[in-house]
Design a protein around this motif. Structure first.
Motif, short mmCIF file in Angstrom:
data_model
loop_
_atom_site.label_atom_id
_atom_site.label_comp_id
_atom_site.label_asym_id
_atom_site.label_seq_id
_atom_site.Cartn_x
_atom_site.Cartn_y
_atom_site.Cartn_z
N GLY A 1 -4.72 7.75 -11.46
CA GLY A 1 -4.20 7.21 -12.70
C GLY A 1 -3.01 6.29 -12.53
O GLY A 1 -2.60 5.60 -13.47
N GLY A 2 -2.45 6.28 -11.33
CA GLY A 2 -1.28 5.46 -11.05
C GLY A 2 -1.64 4.02 -10.72
O GLY A 2 -2.81 3.62 -10.79
N SER A 3 -0.62 3.25 -10.36
CA SER A 3 -0.79 1.82 -10.10
C SER A 3 -0.11 1.44 -8.79
O SER A 3 0.87 2.07 -8.37
CB SER A 3 -0.17 0.99 -11.23
OG SER A 3 -0.80 1.25 -12.46
N GLN B 1 -2.90 0.47 3.96
CA GLN B 1 -3.58 1.69 3.53
C GLN B 1 -3.21 2.03 2.09
O GLN B 1 -2.02 2.03 1.72
CB GLN B 1 -3.18 2.86 4.43
CG GLN B 1 -3.75 4.21 4.02
CD GLN B 1 -5.24 4.31 4.24
OE1 GLN B 1 -5.74 3.94 5.30
NE2 GLN B 1 -5.96 4.82 3.24
N VAL B 2 -4.22 2.32 1.30
CA VAL B 2 -4.03 2.83 -0.06
C VAL B 2 -4.69 4.20 -0.13
O VAL B 2 -5.87 4.35 0.19
CB VAL B 2 -4.65 1.89 -1.11
CG1 VAL B 2 -4.64 2.54 -2.49
CG2 VAL B 2 -3.91 0.56 -1.14
N THR B 3 -3.91 5.20 -0.52
CA THR B 3 -4.42 6.56 -0.64
C THR B 3 -4.14 7.05 -2.05
O THR B 3 -3.00 7.04 -2.51
CB THR B 3 -3.77 7.49 0.38
OG1 THR B 3 -3.99 6.98 1.70
CG2 THR B 3 -4.35 8.89 0.27
N VAL B 4 -5.20 7.48 -2.73
CA VAL B 4 -5.07 7.98 -4.10
C VAL B 4 -5.41 9.46 -4.09
O VAL B 4 -6.52 9.85 -3.73
CB VAL B 4 -6.01 7.22 -5.05
CG1 VAL B 4 -5.78 7.70 -6.48
CG2 VAL B 4 -5.78 5.72 -4.94
N SER B 5 -4.45 10.27 -4.47
CA SER B 5 -4.65 11.71 -4.49
C SER B 5 -5.13 12.17 -5.85
O SER B 5 -4.79 11.58 -6.88
CB SER B 5 -3.35 12.42 -4.12
OG SER B 5 -2.37 12.16 -5.10
N SER B 6 -5.92 13.23 -5.84
CA SER B 6 -6.48 13.74 -7.10
C SER B 6 -5.57 14.76 -7.74
O SER B 6 -4.59 15.21 -7.14
CB SER B 6 -7.85 14.34 -6.84
OG SER B 6 -7.76 15.37 -5.88
N GLY C 1 0.82 -1.20 0.00
CA GLY C 1 0.00 0.00 0.00
C GLY C 1 0.86 1.25 0.00
O GLY C 1 2.08 1.20 0.12
N GLY C 2 0.20 2.40 -0.15
CA GLY C 2 0.93 3.65 -0.14
C GLY C 2 0.11 4.77 -0.74
O GLY C 2 -1.10 4.65 -0.91
N LEU C 3 0.81 5.86 -1.03
CA LEU C 3 0.19 7.05 -1.61
C LEU C 3 0.53 7.10 -3.10
O LEU C 3 1.71 6.98 -3.48
CB LEU C 3 0.71 8.30 -0.91
CG LEU C 3 0.29 9.65 -1.49
CD1 LEU C 3 -1.22 9.83 -1.39
CD2 LEU C 3 1.02 10.77 -0.77
N VAL C 4 -0.48 7.28 -3.92
CA VAL C 4 -0.27 7.33 -5.36
C VAL C 4 -1.21 8.37 -5.97
O VAL C 4 -2.29 8.63 -5.41
CB VAL C 4 -0.50 5.93 -6.00
CG1 VAL C 4 -1.94 5.49 -5.83
CG2 VAL C 4 -0.06 5.89 -7.45
#
Length: 122
Positions: free
Chosen positions: A13-15, A117-122, A7-10
Motif C-alpha cells: 500500500g505504500g509508495s 531492489q524494491v521489496t514490498v512486505s505484506s 529502491g528500498g523496503l516498503v
C-alpha cells in the motif's frame, strides 16, 4: 551510464519513487523505460516514455498505480509507484533506447542501469 536510486523496503500500500540519472548519452533523444525482474522470472517491461512527445506506455501490472516521467534538463527519468503490492517485489532496471517499443522486447534496449531492489512486505 544509467544509475538508478530510490529502491528500498516498503509495506504493501505504500509508495516509492525511483530515479535514473543518465550520463554520456544524448538523453533527450532516447526513449526511456523501466523494467523489473523478480527471482526466477524473466525481465518484464513496466513503462516507457518517448523522447519526442513524452508519450507513455504502461504494462497492465502498472496501469493506474505507476507513473513514468522525465526531466530532460536533469537527464533523469522517474517512476512513481503507488499502492505497492508484494508482487511488485523485484529488481527494477532503467533502460534507454533509440527506438520506441522497448517494452515488447529487451533487444531494443541500448543501455541498462545496474538495478535497484524494491521489496514490498505484506
Amino acid at each position: 551510464d544509467l544509475v538508478e536510486s530510490g529502491g528500498g523496503l516498503v509495506q504493501a500500500g505504500g509508495s516509492l519513487r525511483l530515479s535514473c540519472v543518465a550520463s554520456g548519452l544524448p538523453f533527450k533523444d532516447y526513449v526511456m523505460g523501466w523494467f523489473r525482474q523478480a527471482p526466477g522470472k524473466e525481465r518484464e517491461g513496466i513503462s516507457s516514455i518517448n523522447s519526442d512527445d513524452d508519450a507513455t506506455v504502461y504494462a497492465d501490472s502498472a496501469k493506474g498505480r505507476f507513473t513514468i516521467s522525465r526531466d530532460n534538463a536533469k537527464n533523469t527519468v522517474y517512476l512513481q509507484m503507488n499502492s505497492l503490492k508484494p508482487e511488485d517485489t523485484a529488481v527494477y532496471y532503467c533502460a534507454a533506447s533509440v527506438t520506441p517499443g522497448i517494452l515488447s522486447t529487451t533487444s531494443r534496449v541500448n543501455h541498462w542501469g545496474q538495478g535497484t531492489q524494491v521489496t514490498v512486505s505484506s
